[in-house]
Design a protein around this motif. Structure first.
Motif, mmCIF file in Angstrom:
data_model
loop_
_atom_site.group_PDB
_atom_site.id
_atom_site.type_symbol
_atom_site.label_atom_id
_atom_site.label_comp_id
_atom_site.label_asym_id
_atom_site.label_seq_id
_atom_site.Cartn_x
_atom_site.Cartn_y
_atom_site.Cartn_z
ATOM 1 N N ALA A 106 2.501 -8.740 -67.361
ATOM 2 C CA ALA A 106 3.796 -8.250 -66.889
ATOM 3 C C ALA A 106 4.661 -9.411 -66.422
ATOM 4 C CB ALA A 106 3.584 -7.255 -65.743
ATOM 5 N N PRO A 107 5.165 -10.232 -67.375
ATOM 6 C CA PRO A 107 5.996 -11.371 -66.955
ATOM 7 C C PRO A 107 7.313 -10.900 -66.325
ATOM 8 C CG PRO A 107 6.016 -11.132 -69.345
ATOM 9 C CD PRO A 107 5.009 -10.151 -68.833
ATOM 10 N N ASP A 108 7.853 -11.730 -65.448
ATOM 11 C CA ASP A 108 9.144 -11.402 -64.825
ATOM 12 C C ASP A 108 10.292 -11.598 -65.802
ATOM 13 O OD1 ASP A 108 8.334 -10.816 -62.030
ATOM 14 O OD2 ASP A 108 7.518 -12.852 -62.165
ATOM 15 N N PHE A 109 10.117 -12.497 -66.771
ATOM 16 C CA PHE A 109 11.124 -12.760 -67.802
ATOM 17 C C PHE A 109 10.370 -12.981 -69.110
ATOM 18 C CE2 PHE A 109 12.254 -14.861 -63.802
ATOM 19 C CZ PHE A 109 13.452 -14.238 -63.464
ATOM 20 N N GLY A 110 11.017 -12.690 -70.241
ATOM 21 C CA GLY A 110 10.396 -12.931 -71.533
ATOM 22 C C GLY A 110 9.364 -11.860 -71.874
ATOM 23 N N ASP A 111 8.544 -12.160 -72.886
ATOM 24 C CA ASP A 111 7.587 -11.183 -73.419
ATOM 25 C C ASP A 111 6.151 -11.598 -73.091
ATOM 26 O OD1 ASP A 111 9.786 -9.933 -74.753
ATOM 27 O OD2 ASP A 111 9.604 -11.413 -76.379
ATOM 28 N N PRO A 112 5.265 -10.631 -72.850
ATOM 29 C CA PRO A 112 3.854 -10.989 -72.664
ATOM 30 C C PRO A 112 3.264 -11.517 -73.967
ATOM 31 C CG PRO A 112 4.134 -8.595 -72.708
ATOM 32 C CD PRO A 112 5.514 -9.186 -72.769
ATOM 33 N N VAL A 113 2.252 -12.373 -73.850
ATOM 34 C CA VAL A 113 1.525 -12.822 -75.051
ATOM 35 C C VAL A 113 0.041 -12.605 -74.811
ATOM 36 C CG1 VAL A 113 3.216 -14.565 -75.765
ATOM 37 C CG2 VAL A 113 1.345 -15.218 -74.229
ATOM 38 N N GLU A 114 -0.696 -12.521 -75.903
ATOM 39 C CA GLU A 114 -2.137 -12.284 -75.809
ATOM 40 C C GLU A 114 -2.868 -13.531 -75.332
ATOM 41 O OE1 GLU A 114 -5.785 -11.114 -78.905
ATOM 42 O OE2 GLU A 114 -3.792 -11.657 -79.650
ATOM 43 N N LEU A 115 -3.791 -13.346 -74.372
ATOM 44 C CA LEU A 115 -4.679 -14.428 -73.938
ATOM 45 C C LEU A 115 -6.045 -14.141 -74.564
ATOM 46 C CD1 LEU A 115 -4.846 -16.897 -71.872
ATOM 47 C CD2 LEU A 115 -5.846 -15.244 -70.280
ATOM 48 N N ARG A 116 -6.456 -15.001 -75.502
ATOM 49 C CA ARG A 116 -7.672 -14.705 -76.255
ATOM 50 C C ARG A 116 -8.903 -15.314 -75.598
ATOM 51 N NH1 ARG A 116 -4.896 -16.170 -82.008
ATOM 52 N NH2 ARG A 116 -3.361 -14.493 -81.949
ATOM 53 N N GLU A 117 -10.051 -14.795 -75.983
ATOM 54 C CA GLU A 117 -11.345 -15.340 -75.557
ATOM 55 C C GLU A 117 -11.339 -16.865 -75.734
ATOM 56 O OE1 GLU A 117 -13.834 -13.269 -74.598
ATOM 57 O OE2 GLU A 117 -15.327 -14.856 -74.306
ATOM 58 N N GLY A 118 -11.735 -17.579 -74.678
ATOM 59 C CA GLY A 118 -11.833 -19.036 -74.782
ATOM 60 C C GLY A 118 -10.523 -19.744 -74.522
ATOM 61 N N GLU A 119 -9.485 -18.982 -74.208
ATOM 62 C CA GLU A 119 -8.198 -19.619 -73.907
ATOM 63 C C GLU A 119 -7.941 -19.604 -72.395
ATOM 64 O OE1 GLU A 119 -5.646 -18.832 -77.991
ATOM 65 O OE2 GLU A 119 -5.350 -17.477 -76.301
ATOM 66 N N VAL A 120 -7.221 -20.609 -71.954
ATOM 67 C CA VAL A 120 -6.889 -20.775 -70.539
ATOM 68 C C VAL A 120 -5.369 -20.643 -70.412
ATOM 69 C CG1 VAL A 120 -6.905 -22.437 -68.613
ATOM 70 C CG2 VAL A 120 -8.815 -22.377 -70.243
ATOM 71 N N PRO A 121 -4.872 -19.900 -69.409
ATOM 72 C CA PRO A 121 -3.418 -19.868 -69.231
ATOM 73 C C PRO A 121 -2.937 -21.184 -68.603
ATOM 74 C CG PRO A 121 -4.484 -18.528 -67.545
ATOM 75 C CD PRO A 121 -5.578 -19.031 -68.458
ATOM 76 N N VAL A 122 -1.979 -21.824 -69.255
ATOM 77 C CA VAL A 122 -1.453 -23.102 -68.765
ATOM 78 C C VAL A 122 0.016 -22.882 -68.399
ATOM 79 C CG1 VAL A 122 -1.059 -25.531 -69.304
ATOM 80 C CG2 VAL A 122 -3.095 -24.369 -70.186
ATOM 81 N N PHE A 123 0.384 -23.349 -67.190
ATOM 82 C CA PHE A 123 1.692 -23.034 -66.625
ATOM 83 C C PHE A 123 2.546 -24.294 -66.495
ATOM 84 C CE2 PHE A 123 -1.391 -19.960 -65.123
ATOM 85 C CZ PHE A 123 -0.746 -18.752 -65.342
ATOM 86 N N TRP A 124 3.770 -24.213 -67.015
ATOM 87 C CA TRP A 124 4.718 -25.307 -66.868
ATOM 88 C C TRP A 124 5.901 -24.859 -66.003
ATOM 89 C CZ3 TRP A 124 1.754 -24.950 -71.253
ATOM 90 C CH2 TRP A 124 1.187 -26.135 -71.747
ATOM 91 N N ALA A 125 6.467 -25.771 -65.227
ATOM 92 C CA ALA A 125 7.678 -25.470 -64.462
ATOM 93 C C ALA A 125 8.764 -25.041 -65.447
ATOM 94 C CB ALA A 125 8.119 -26.694 -63.666
ATOM 95 N N CYS A 126 9.610 -24.106 -65.028
ATOM 96 C CA CYS A 126 10.544 -23.452 -65.944
ATOM 97 C C CYS A 126 11.977 -23.534 -65.415
ATOM 98 C CB CYS A 126 10.121 -21.994 -66.126
ATOM 99 S SG CYS A 126 11.265 -21.028 -67.133
ATOM 100 N N GLY A 127 12.888 -23.741 -66.348
ATOM 101 C CA GLY A 127 14.303 -23.880 -66.019
ATOM 102 C C GLY A 127 15.006 -22.574 -65.680
ATOM 103 N N VAL A 128 14.247 -21.482 -65.562
ATOM 104 C CA VAL A 128 14.816 -20.248 -65.009
ATOM 105 C C VAL A 128 14.784 -20.304 -63.471
ATOM 106 C CG1 VAL A 128 14.470 -17.724 -64.875
ATOM 107 C CG2 VAL A 128 14.362 -18.871 -67.068
ATOM 108 N N THR A 129 14.061 -21.319 -62.929
ATOM 109 C CA THR A 129 13.990 -21.493 -61.478
ATOM 110 C C THR A 129 15.372 -21.475 -60.811
ATOM 111 O OG1 THR A 129 11.884 -22.664 -61.710
ATOM 112 C CG2 THR A 129 13.136 -23.056 -59.671
ATOM 113 N N PRO A 130 16.398 -22.136 -61.374
ATOM 114 C CA PRO A 130 17.722 -22.048 -60.733
ATOM 115 C C PRO A 130 18.228 -20.604 -60.617
ATOM 116 C CG PRO A 130 17.708 -23.864 -62.298
ATOM 117 C CD PRO A 130 16.404 -23.126 -62.466
ATOM 118 N N GLN A 131 17.928 -19.768 -61.597
ATOM 119 C CA GLN A 131 18.401 -18.388 -61.503
ATOM 120 C C GLN A 131 17.622 -17.618 -60.436
ATOM 121 O OE1 GLN A 131 19.726 -16.361 -65.108
ATOM 122 N NE2 GLN A 131 19.383 -18.239 -66.269
ATOM 123 N N ALA A 132 16.344 -17.955 -60.273
ATOM 124 C CA ALA A 132 15.580 -17.333 -59.183
ATOM 125 C C ALA A 132 16.169 -17.767 -57.832
ATOM 126 C CB ALA A 132 14.105 -17.721 -59.287
ATOM 127 N N ALA A 133 16.633 -19.033 -57.752
ATOM 128 C CA ALA A 133 17.274 -19.502 -56.514
ATOM 129 C C ALA A 133 18.594 -18.772 -56.283
ATOM 130 C CB ALA A 133 17.488 -21.016 -56.565
#
Lengths: 266, 266
Positions: free
Chosen positions: B209-236
């Motif tokens: 349930a992402p706050d923005f954009g579309d969910p994607v499948e997390l498959r067996e053996g995969e790790v979720p990796v998070f990068w800082a995002c330029g939507v941060t200014p809109q959250a501010a």
């Protein structure tokens, strides 16, 4: 008060020890001090000029990498636990763009509307140059790095404009590639050279007559290598004449509590 | 006016072609468009908030790497030769921090006192991830990247504060190091991941349930990796409630005339 002597091994100073020595009155260029700790250029401007300056820095990231910004009137910063008014070895006071005084203590000149910017300094990557076998002449001689006003204009922002200022280090021709490679890894403290070779192409008439700092010997087989320099904001002050500003005396930097390694990529 | 179809190969678009399609009414996430050309987040704020925002960006360089800043009222930028009011696929209009409209053309909302900031976007390094053999799920599915509001606070600046927003890409465990290495070389477009693994540690309750954009499948053996995002200014903006702001619709970016390689170090 008698100014203290420099410690026997300035490189071994902690940032707090270096700042205490400068606060007590020691006036010396800071190249080679507090090894491993980041040094920074200082420019403090009235709040009314803070946006123009921050935009000038955004548009000129090579000479003006912003490491920290204070709130108006604050006298320390998140990466500088000391007192910005007293803990640098020397300051330049500007009125209407004219340097009117060079002082060891800026307390009587500090104003509650000043915003202080700490700007990355190429001293940060000098230890890495030495480790890569690249000699650093002004460290060998114990003098200040030579700095030159160029004929290259920075991108203006609001009321601020001015020339690019560069520092120069003579590098043996066979080590220029290593110097580029090493310093490229520090993009937020000026990064790769802006120019290698011909000083005339930057409008520098005489390497022996730097605009700031001390001349250094250029030996047979060495090439002058130029890096963007954090004195550029002071050159913009001189050109653009805001009513008031305080800068560090060139080469006499703020010794911060940030580690050089914090600015190393990747 | 009928919205145009997407071109058969959006990746082959030039920036000018992509902007013309969006100006003509095509509304689509821009991931994978105009390969090799840098995409940027947009936040436009009244001039009165420009210093606060530029300082917010300086204090939060991972989510808010500033690539370009306009003069007040300007509708193009040095890296964006198009019209900022029309040439993105979609915009969000904010009043007092509340998103009041999502539009394909922001012309009627644009004001002469707006300063527009273009902020680096992680789409810049996706081609480099693919080249390194790291799959990018939302490119495979043709959807928008999932983005999440975290419980990590940005450093405030003036009247602006808010949470860090991150984008997420599932990465096979054996390729996480490669993903870190590749993206570290793009420090001015979010750089290395801010977090690898446990979404709960960022306060993300449900990856589906992402706050923005579309969910994607997390498959067996995969790790979720998070990068800082330029939507941060809109959250501010949503948290800090400036009277007015315009942002891009998340994932619907400004396609600029800067090349991805311009942001690659060393």
């Amino acid at each position: 008060m008698t100014a203290p002597d420099a410690p026997a091994d300035p490189a071994a100073s902690t940032p707090a020890q270096a700042r205490a020595a400068f606060r007590a009155g020691l006036r010396t260029p800071t190249a080679g001090w507090a090894a491993g700790w980041t040094q920074a250029n200082l420019i403090a401007l009235p709040r009314d000029f803070a946006y123009d300056f921050l935009l000038f820095a955004q548009r000129n990231p090579a000479p003006c990498p912003v490491l920290d910004v204070t709130e108006p009137g604050e006298t320390s910063a998140s990466i500088f636990a000391g007192d910005l008014r007293t803990d640098l070895p020397a300051y330049r006071i500007y009125r209407d763009g004219v340097p009117v005084a060079e002082v060891a203590d800026a307390t009587e000149h500090w104003r509650p509307d000043l915003v202080a910017f700490l700007i990355g300094c190429s001293f940060t990557f000098e230890a890495a140059l030495l480790e890569a076998g690249v000699p650093v002449r002004h460290l060998e001689t114990g003098g200040n790095v030579p700095m030159y006003r160029t004929d290259q204009a920075c991108r203006p922002a609001g009321r601020l404009s001015g020339p690019l200022v560069v520092s120069m280090r003579p590098v043996p021709a066979g080590l220029v590639a290593a110097a580029v490679r090493v310093t490229s890894r520090y993009p937020s403290v000026h990064g790769a050279p802006v120019h290698v070779g011909d000083p005339a192409a930057l409008g520098i008439a005489d390497l022996a007559a730097p605009d700031f700092g001390d001349p250094v010997e250029l030996r047979e087989g060495e090439v002058p290598v130029f890096w963007a320099c954090g004195v550029t904001p002071q050159a913009a002050v001189m050109r653009s004449r805001p009513p008031f500003a305080i800068g560090h005396a060139p080469g006499h930097m703020a010794v911060t509590d940030a580690r050089d390694s914090a600015y190393l990529v990747p």
